[in-house]
Design a protein around this motif. Structure first.
Motif, mmCIF file in Angstrom:
data_model
loop_
_atom_site.group_PDB
_atom_site.id
_atom_site.type_symbol
_atom_site.label_atom_id
_atom_site.label_comp_id
_atom_site.label_asym_id
_atom_site.label_seq_id
_atom_site.Cartn_x
_atom_site.Cartn_y
_atom_site.Cartn_z
ATOM 1 N N ILE A 1 0.844 -1.205 0.000
ATOM 2 C CA ILE A 1 0.000 0.000 0.000
ATOM 3 C C ILE A 1 0.875 1.249 0.000
ATOM 4 O O ILE A 1 0.595 2.233 -0.705
ATOM 5 N N ALA A 2 1.955 1.237 0.789
ATOM 6 C CA ALA A 2 2.858 2.389 0.837
ATOM 7 C C ALA A 2 3.449 2.662 -0.544
ATOM 8 O O ALA A 2 3.569 3.826 -0.964
ATOM 9 N N ALA A 3 3.793 1.605 -1.273
ATOM 10 C CA ALA A 3 4.354 1.776 -2.619
ATOM 11 C C ALA A 3 3.322 2.391 -3.571
ATOM 12 O O ALA A 3 3.657 3.245 -4.406
ATOM 13 N N GLN A 4 2.067 1.991 -3.435
ATOM 14 C CA GLN A 4 1.015 2.551 -4.297
ATOM 15 C C GLN A 4 0.786 4.033 -3.992
ATOM 16 O O GLN A 4 0.622 4.847 -4.903
ATOM 17 N N LEU A 5 0.777 4.373 -2.716
ATOM 18 C CA LEU A 5 0.610 5.772 -2.336
ATOM 19 C C LEU A 5 1.780 6.616 -2.837
ATOM 20 O O LEU A 5 1.585 7.737 -3.337
ATOM 21 N N LEU A 6 2.976 6.073 -2.699
ATOM 22 C CA LEU A 6 4.170 6.793 -3.138
ATOM 23 C C LEU A 6 4.130 7.046 -4.641
ATOM 24 O O LEU A 6 4.447 8.148 -5.111
ATOM 25 N N ALA A 7 3.703 6.037 -5.397
ATOM 26 C CA ALA A 7 3.619 6.204 -6.854
ATOM 27 C C ALA A 7 2.584 7.268 -7.223
ATOM 28 O O ALA A 7 2.800 8.071 -8.142
ATOM 29 N N ALA A 8 1.476 7.292 -6.503
ATOM 30 C CA ALA A 8 0.432 8.286 -6.797
ATOM 31 C C ALA A 8 0.909 9.695 -6.471
ATOM 32 O O ALA A 8 0.636 10.643 -7.217
ATOM 33 N N THR B 1 3.897 10.867 -6.532
ATOM 34 C CA THR B 1 4.982 11.309 -7.411
ATOM 35 C C THR B 1 4.563 11.320 -8.880
ATOM 36 O O THR B 1 5.410 11.470 -9.764
ATOM 37 N N SER B 2 3.265 11.149 -9.129
ATOM 38 C CA SER B 2 2.792 11.168 -10.522
ATOM 39 C C SER B 2 2.755 12.605 -11.035
ATOM 40 O O SER B 2 2.880 13.568 -10.279
ATOM 41 N N ASP B 3 2.527 12.744 -12.314
ATOM 42 C CA ASP B 3 2.520 14.071 -12.940
ATOM 43 C C ASP B 3 1.315 14.898 -12.502
ATOM 44 O O ASP B 3 1.396 16.112 -12.371
ATOM 45 N N THR C 1 -1.533 21.299 -1.910
ATOM 46 C CA THR C 1 -0.342 20.556 -1.486
ATOM 47 C C THR C 1 -0.774 19.129 -1.171
ATOM 48 O O THR C 1 -1.971 18.860 -1.039
ATOM 49 N N PRO C 2 0.165 18.175 -1.048
ATOM 50 C CA PRO C 2 -0.223 16.764 -0.868
ATOM 51 C C PRO C 2 -1.169 16.549 0.308
ATOM 52 O O PRO C 2 -0.936 17.039 1.414
ATOM 53 N N VAL C 3 -2.247 15.793 0.057
ATOM 54 C CA VAL C 3 -3.247 15.515 1.091
ATOM 55 C C VAL C 3 -3.716 14.072 0.960
ATOM 56 O O VAL C 3 -3.935 13.568 -0.143
ATOM 57 N N ILE C 4 -3.840 13.404 2.120
ATOM 58 C CA ILE C 4 -4.378 12.043 2.182
ATOM 59 C C ILE C 4 -5.488 12.033 3.222
ATOM 60 O O ILE C 4 -5.307 12.514 4.342
ATOM 61 N N ILE C 5 -6.643 11.476 2.854
ATOM 62 C CA ILE C 5 -7.757 11.338 3.788
ATOM 63 C C ILE C 5 -7.792 9.901 4.280
ATOM 64 O O ILE C 5 -7.760 8.958 3.492
#
Length: 646
Positions: free
Chosen positions: A180-187, A189-191, A279-283
């Motif tokens: 899950i951490a890898a998926q969040l990281l990829a999202a 750092t996306s364009d 800016t980056p936000v996660i709910i």
């Protein structure tokens, strides 16, 4: 603080900043003496200097950067403050003014007053009201001043709304958490700029994952509880947070579960904040949130697998061989986060005088209580197999059910059935029978057998006429129960189930969805879920096929009633000359027998006598009156020899 005790970066930043301020000093002295101010050439500042960082991150013009330097100087050098007062022509006005700035800096521009320019847009300066425009005192925002001085702090206006958890290192993640951490990281750092949503599980289980993601991005994070949001957060709060995120490389983590879904003010405030922040936000939320004007990229946090839980228990316990079977049972029964598993192990190891397995099990079973107490009624279980009077076939089915709950770990994990399919691994049962025939007692017996909590849920109270509310209520219950693996007893199942094969209107169609949702959650629930009903015939056969056990609780016959009477009185209760064969003639269920026995005990205690047949007869008459019944001749036949009829 002694300069030698400060970090090299802090000292270097202070020296670079003071060097800039010192260059302004001579120019201000000339200006105060009526001479032309000439700024000497300035050397480039180190990239790590906070003044340079601020210029780069917010795109400040040279004039805007110079105003900030002047304002910093007035705060850290009293000579600059005094010179500003002299130039302003007011001994009390020691703050810089636009007049001073425009006279001092050759590249001054009126654009600095525009709300769209960085100094105004990011609330870096404060202009005192009530002055002529050119004489208006300019003060540096406290948060910006602290940043330029290299002091770690946050804006006072954010302090009561956003928390910054102290993380002692980065906790190791399980394989599913790492994925899950890898998926969040990829999202992140996306364009495209993402607004992410992480659903399922507790916030405490997600924080290590968020911490890992932030560590990889060189960020920290602030935690905002949705219920703390002001009514309209778009302007000041959103701007202050974005400024904080840019200043300190932070990500915003919003605890969406704290928002009241039934309060449109809170949900609107949360939606507005998410839409506005850039800016980056996660709910974080258990259930998916939907914002019409702001699509969210959603990720679901899966429960830890059996093998992941087993590895955590083994690691934290430094497992002794004698605990191997207990660790298997703990891993199979409880859905706990790594943090809770660690806390349980620490608690157990700190009490060496108590058996380790006992501490661990009791600690784990209590984890769901705080979240379930307001959703369901916890029943203190005291009934045992000896108290349960049922025909041999039904009792055998209950014992088979108990075996399946106990041996789940062996069959599903060790023998590999869980690898074949994840569907239908939950154990769902239906207890059918008229009121008082022992359905709740049987649930008590099972919960006590497993040493688990039993919670009763009234399905008639859970169901709602509003579409979607029933599922939401059920979801809350199952989510809360999953942590502690409790036994769930759903009373009044008739409120949801019924023959719905003929869909006559939209409500009938939706009732099918409610039933399907409940059965789906029961089948996936890793604990034991029991439905009770007085009307088994009202259930659709298609629904019944999805239940693993269906146990009928028949109306007790005289022989069974006599056996219940023999077991109903505690050993401590004094009795005399009770004729259990005659008592079995009373046409009542086990629940009514208990009520009569209790009332008879009170009558006997008041008369200072042991419980006798006359007390039971009097209590029976009172109990019958409650339901409008009368004792029939067959029920009290041959009682004359046992008691003197009043």
């Amino acid at each position: 603080m002694n300069a030698s005790a400060l970090s090299p970066w802090y000292q270097e930043n202070w020296q670079a900043l003071y060097r800039e301020v010192s260059l302004l000093l001579s120019a201000l002295e000339s200006l105060a003496g009526g001479k032309k101010a000439e700024l000497p050439p300035r050397q480039p500042l180190p990239e790590t200097c906070t003044l340079e960082r601020l210029r780069d991150r917010f795109g400040l013009s040279p004039f805007e950067r110079d105003i900030l330097t002047l304002c910093v100087g007035a705060n850290i050098d009293s000579r600059i403050a005094e010179l500003c007062a002299k130039i302003n022509g007011d001994p009390q006005q020691k703050a810089p003014s636009l007049s001073v700035a425009f006279t001092l800096f050759p590249d001054a521009s009126w654009s600095v007053l525009s709300p769209q320019q960085p100094l105004q847009d990011w609330k870096m300066l404060e202009f005192a009201p009530g002055y002529n425009l050119m004489q208006t005192p300019i003060r540096l925002d406290k948060r910006i001043l602290c940043y330029l001085l290299g002091e770690a702090t946050i804006d006072d206006r954010l302090a009561g709304i956003v928390r910054f958890p102290a993380l002692d290192g980065i906790e190791p993640l399980t394989p599913s958490q790492t994925a899950i951490a890898a998926q969040l990281l990829a999202a992140l750092t996306s364009d495209t700029f993402p607004r992410l949503q992480l659903c399922g599980g507790d916030l405490s289980a997600k924080i290590p994952i968020i911490a890992r993601v932030c560590h990889a991005l060189g960020l920290t994070f602030g935690l905002l509880s949705a219920h703390r949001l002001p009514v309209d957060p778009r302007d000041l709060l959103a701007k202050l947070w974005q400024r904080e995120a840019i200043l300190s490389d932070r990500l915003l983590l919003i605890d969406g579960d704290t928002a009241n879904a039934n309060d449109p003010t809170q949900t609107n405030a949360l939606s507005l904040l998410v839409e506005t922040v850039t800016t980056p936000v996660i709910i974080s939320s258990r259930d998916r949130l939907h914002f019409p004007n702001c699509p969210l990229e959603t990720f679901d946090l899966p429960l830890l697998s059996f093998r992941e839980k087993y590895a955590l228990w083994t690691n934290y316990l430094e497992t002794a061989p004698e605990l191997a079977s207990e660790v298997v049972q703990l891993s199979a029964q409880f859905n706990l986060t790594p943090a809770v598993i660690k806390a349980a192990c620490d608690r157990a190891k700190s009490n060496p005088e108590v058996p380790l397995s006992s501490i661990l099990w009791n600690y784990c079973r209590k984890q769901a209580r705080p979240r379930l107490e307001h959703l369901a009624q916890r029943i203190e279980c005291t009934a045992t197999w000896d108290d349960l009077v049922l025909p041999a076939r039904e009792k055998s089915m209950l014992q088979e059910l108990a075996i399946q709950v106990k041996q789940r770990a062996t069959v599903y994990e060790t023998w590999g059935f869980a690898k074949k399919s994840k569907r239908g691994l939950g154990i769902a049962a239906l207890f059918a029978g008229t009121s008082g025939t022992g359905k709740t007692m049987a649930a008590e017996v099972l919960a006590l057998e497993f040493n688990l909590d039993l919670y009763r849920i009234d399905l008639s109270a859970v169901t709602s006429k509003y579409i979607g509310e029933t599922e939401k209520n059920l979801s809350q219950i199952f989510n809360a129960a999953e942590m502690g693996g409790v036994v769930l007893l759903f009373d009044e199942a008739d409120a949801v189930f019924g023959k719905r094969t003929q869909v006559k209107d939209g409500r009938d169609r939706y009732a099918n969805l409610e039933v399907s949702y409940l059965l789906q959650r029961m089948e996936a629930y890793q604990g034991l879920a029991i439905l009770t009903t007085n009307l088994k015939d009202a259930f659709d056969r298609a629904f019944l096929r999805r239940l693993r056990f269906i146990v009928n609780f028949p109306y007790p016959k005289p022989e069974a009633r006599s056996e219940i009477w023999q077991r109903i009185f505690p050993l401590e209760t004094p009795t005399r000359d009770l004729d259990f064969a005659l008592l079995g003639q009373l046409d009542v269920t086990g629940g009514t027998i208990r009520a009569i026995a209790l009332n008879a005990a009170f009558l006997a205690a008041d008369a200072n006598e042991p419980v006798m047949m006359q007390h039971i007869l009097q209590a029976t008459r009172s109990e019958y009156l409650k339901t409008g019944r009368s004792l029939t001749p067959p029920e009290i036949q041959d009682w004359d020899a046992a008691i003197a009829m009043p």
